[in-house]
Design a protein around this motif. Sequence first.
Motif, mmCIF file in Angstrom:
data_model
loop_
_atom_site.group_PDB
_atom_site.id
_atom_site.type_symbol
_atom_site.label_atom_id
_atom_site.label_comp_id
_atom_site.label_asym_id
_atom_site.label_seq_id
_atom_site.Cartn_x
_atom_site.Cartn_y
_atom_site.Cartn_z
ATOM 1 N N MET A 1 0.844 -1.197 0.000
ATOM 2 C CA MET A 1 0.000 0.000 0.000
ATOM 3 C C MET A 1 0.881 1.250 0.000
ATOM 4 S SD MET A 1 -2.870 1.178 2.808
ATOM 5 C CE MET A 1 -3.880 -0.260 2.461
ATOM 6 N N ARG A 2 0.506 2.206 -0.787
ATOM 7 C CA ARG A 2 1.279 3.438 -0.878
ATOM 8 C C ARG A 2 1.211 4.219 0.425
ATOM 9 N NH1 ARG A 2 -0.039 8.299 -5.171
ATOM 10 N NH2 ARG A 2 1.535 9.785 -4.446
ATOM 11 N N GLU A 3 2.360 4.753 0.850
ATOM 12 C CA GLU A 3 2.441 5.493 2.103
ATOM 13 C C GLU A 3 1.792 6.867 1.945
ATOM 14 O OE1 GLU A 3 5.961 6.232 5.298
ATOM 15 O OE2 GLU A 3 6.366 6.907 3.244
ATOM 16 N N SER A 4 0.995 7.269 2.931
ATOM 17 C CA SER A 4 0.374 8.584 2.889
ATOM 18 C C SER A 4 1.380 9.647 3.308
ATOM 19 C CB SER A 4 -0.833 8.631 3.818
ATOM 20 O OG SER A 4 -0.426 8.583 5.169
ATOM 21 N N ALA A 5 1.071 10.910 2.993
ATOM 22 C CA ALA A 5 1.944 12.022 3.393
ATOM 23 C C ALA A 5 2.055 12.101 4.909
ATOM 24 C CB ALA A 5 1.412 13.329 2.811
ATOM 25 N N ALA A 6 0.933 11.868 5.612
ATOM 26 C CA ALA A 6 0.958 11.935 7.075
ATOM 27 C C ALA A 6 1.880 10.873 7.656
ATOM 28 C CB ALA A 6 -0.457 11.782 7.629
ATOM 29 N N GLU A 7 1.835 9.654 7.091
ATOM 30 C CA GLU A 7 2.718 8.585 7.563
ATOM 31 C C GLU A 7 4.183 8.930 7.289
ATOM 32 O OE1 GLU A 7 -0.210 4.689 7.031
ATOM 33 O OE2 GLU A 7 0.948 5.443 5.329
ATOM 34 N N ARG A 8 4.439 9.516 6.117
ATOM 35 C CA ARG A 8 5.814 9.909 5.793
ATOM 36 C C ARG A 8 6.301 11.015 6.733
ATOM 37 N NH1 ARG A 8 4.906 11.332 1.011
ATOM 38 N NH2 ARG A 8 5.066 13.597 1.222
ATOM 39 N N HIS A 9 5.410 11.965 7.045
ATOM 40 C CA HIS A 9 5.778 13.035 7.978
ATOM 41 C C HIS A 9 6.131 12.471 9.343
ATOM 42 C CE1 HIS A 9 3.416 16.314 5.567
ATOM 43 N NE2 HIS A 9 4.506 15.898 4.960
ATOM 44 N N ASP A 10 5.382 11.485 9.787
ATOM 45 C CA ASP A 10 5.666 10.879 11.087
ATOM 46 C C ASP A 10 7.017 10.174 11.074
ATOM 47 O OD1 ASP A 10 3.475 11.733 12.513
ATOM 48 O OD2 ASP A 10 2.236 10.035 11.950
ATOM 49 N N ARG A 11 7.331 9.504 9.961
ATOM 50 C CA ARG A 11 8.642 8.848 9.859
ATOM 51 C C ARG A 11 9.754 9.891 9.874
ATOM 52 N NH1 ARG A 11 10.683 5.521 5.819
ATOM 53 N NH2 ARG A 11 9.295 6.329 4.188
ATOM 54 N N LEU A 12 9.544 11.001 9.162
ATOM 55 C CA LEU A 12 10.550 12.063 9.122
ATOM 56 C C LEU A 12 10.776 12.642 10.517
ATOM 57 C CD1 LEU A 12 10.751 14.826 6.395
ATOM 58 C CD2 LEU A 12 11.184 15.338 8.787
ATOM 59 N N LEU A 13 9.684 12.915 11.209
ATOM 60 C CA LEU A 13 9.815 13.456 12.564
ATOM 61 C C LEU A 13 10.516 12.469 13.485
ATOM 62 C CD1 LEU A 13 6.313 15.133 12.938
ATOM 63 C CD2 LEU A 13 8.510 16.321 12.886
ATOM 64 N N GLY A 14 10.207 11.191 13.330
ATOM 65 C CA GLY A 14 10.862 10.186 14.153
ATOM 66 C C GLY A 14 12.367 10.146 13.917
ATOM 67 N N LEU A 15 12.790 10.278 12.646
ATOM 68 C CA LEU A 15 14.211 10.277 12.330
ATOM 69 C C LEU A 15 14.923 11.475 12.946
ATOM 70 C CD1 LEU A 15 13.991 9.234 8.566
ATOM 71 C CD2 LEU A 15 14.992 7.871 10.421
ATOM 72 N N VAL A 16 14.303 12.653 12.855
ATOM 73 C CA VAL A 16 14.924 13.851 13.419
ATOM 74 C C VAL A 16 14.930 13.777 14.941
ATOM 75 C CG1 VAL A 16 14.823 16.362 13.566
ATOM 76 C CG2 VAL A 16 14.249 15.223 11.418
ATOM 77 N N ARG A 17 13.841 13.255 15.507
ATOM 78 C CA ARG A 17 13.774 13.140 16.965
ATOM 79 C C ARG A 17 14.892 12.240 17.488
ATOM 80 N NH1 ARG A 17 9.331 10.528 17.392
ATOM 81 N NH2 ARG A 17 7.961 12.312 17.116
ATOM 82 N N GLU A 18 15.138 11.122 16.790
ATOM 83 C CA GLU A 18 16.172 10.186 17.222
ATOM 84 C C GLU A 18 17.568 10.791 17.100
ATOM 85 O OE1 GLU A 18 15.635 6.839 14.729
ATOM 86 O OE2 GLU A 18 13.739 6.203 15.654
ATOM 87 N N ARG A 19 17.802 11.573 16.045
ATOM 88 C CA ARG A 19 19.142 12.092 15.766
ATOM 89 C C ARG A 19 19.398 13.466 16.358
ATOM 90 N NH1 ARG A 19 17.600 8.570 12.213
ATOM 91 N NH2 ARG A 19 19.093 7.343 10.988
ATOM 92 N N GLY A 20 18.347 14.204 16.655
ATOM 93 C CA GLY A 20 18.511 15.582 17.123
ATOM 94 C C GLY A 20 18.562 16.559 15.974
ATOM 95 N N SER A 21 19.290 16.198 14.891
ATOM 96 C CA SER A 21 19.343 17.019 13.684
ATOM 97 C C SER A 21 19.717 16.120 12.509
ATOM 98 C CB SER A 21 20.357 18.160 13.826
ATOM 99 O OG SER A 21 21.666 17.641 13.980
#
Length: 367
Positions: free
Chosen positions: A1-21
């Motif tokens: 199933m194709r990923e929605s924009a909201a799901e992609r945004h959550d993944r992006l935020l999770g990556l930044v949260r884990e790394r700090g920047s």
Amino acid sequence: MRESAAERHDRLLGLVRERGSARVSDLATLLGVSPVTARRDVEELAGRGLLDRVHGSVSWPQDAAGPATGPGAGSGPAGGGPVLGMLAPSSTYYFAEVIRGAHEAAARAGARLVLRISDYRPQEDQARTEGLLSAGAEGLLVAPGWQDPGDPAAFGDWIASLPAPTVLLERRPAAGSPLDGLDRVCSDHAYGVLLAVRHLVRLGHGAPLLMARADSPTAVAVRSGYAEALAAHGLRAPQAVIDSVPSELFPDAFERAVRALREAVLSGVATAALVHNDVDAIQVVQRLAELGVRVPDDLALIAYDDEVAALADTPLTAVAPPKRDVGRHATELLVERLGQGAGAPRRHLTLLPQLRVRDSCGARNHP
């Protein structure tokens, strides 16, 4: 199933949260998207205050809640206040404001808020919540990632047995269920739908059509509230509810829904509609225009959620649930509960949405 924009945004935020920047180019690679898409996502999230952006990189905001790690993770600010754990199904769209309200209230109370996201995977809610407890959370704000009507029964019983004070957010369990005895803070979506129906009726329209999703507790509440609102006005639905779906995931089904609405307008079945949610409503208006139906000239339209409704080409009148206030009041209730102990009476707090009148119903200046 194709990923929605909201799901992609959550993944992006999770990556930044884990790394700090992180560099935007690195995020594009990690997300598996083009640099253009990553830049667009970053700009949107930064514009909503969820990320800080500087010279090709992004960072987690300095005043935002982060993961509880390192020395003193179990202590509040300066080691003095409580640690509050928050489980949310998403950190974007609707729940971004709920989280912001919770974070602001926690800061005012001298508490630390620790956030975990379930990505609307209710089967993962329990493990993520246990992770919050392991990270030192003394009280919990829980918005389960329920989507289907059967999810509360299948993925909800564990919440009632949590070992820490718990407040439910934007979730109404079945009456008499174990979860019904928990503290909770919710928006009254039935009242929000009533505001929309009342406004359209006062403008001279008959019963409006409802075009709505069925993939979240809010969507279910909007649907049931629609029936209640029509009954309160002595009206009957002009036809069955039109089922809406995310256009990016199910373009054919979305097209069928828009054409069903167009047919209802052209045949005179309805002159007004309520659409849940904002994103769908904006896309509906755009597609209707391509099919020869104009809003508000041919159809008065009200959106539900008021996340991005004001940004449409024709600014959309919208029902606005008090999302930030839900987060704020829930956090204040949890902090109070921590101070009172288990013997204090439980509370169910219901907050009323507002109707924000713009251009799409043709009545900006209507009282």
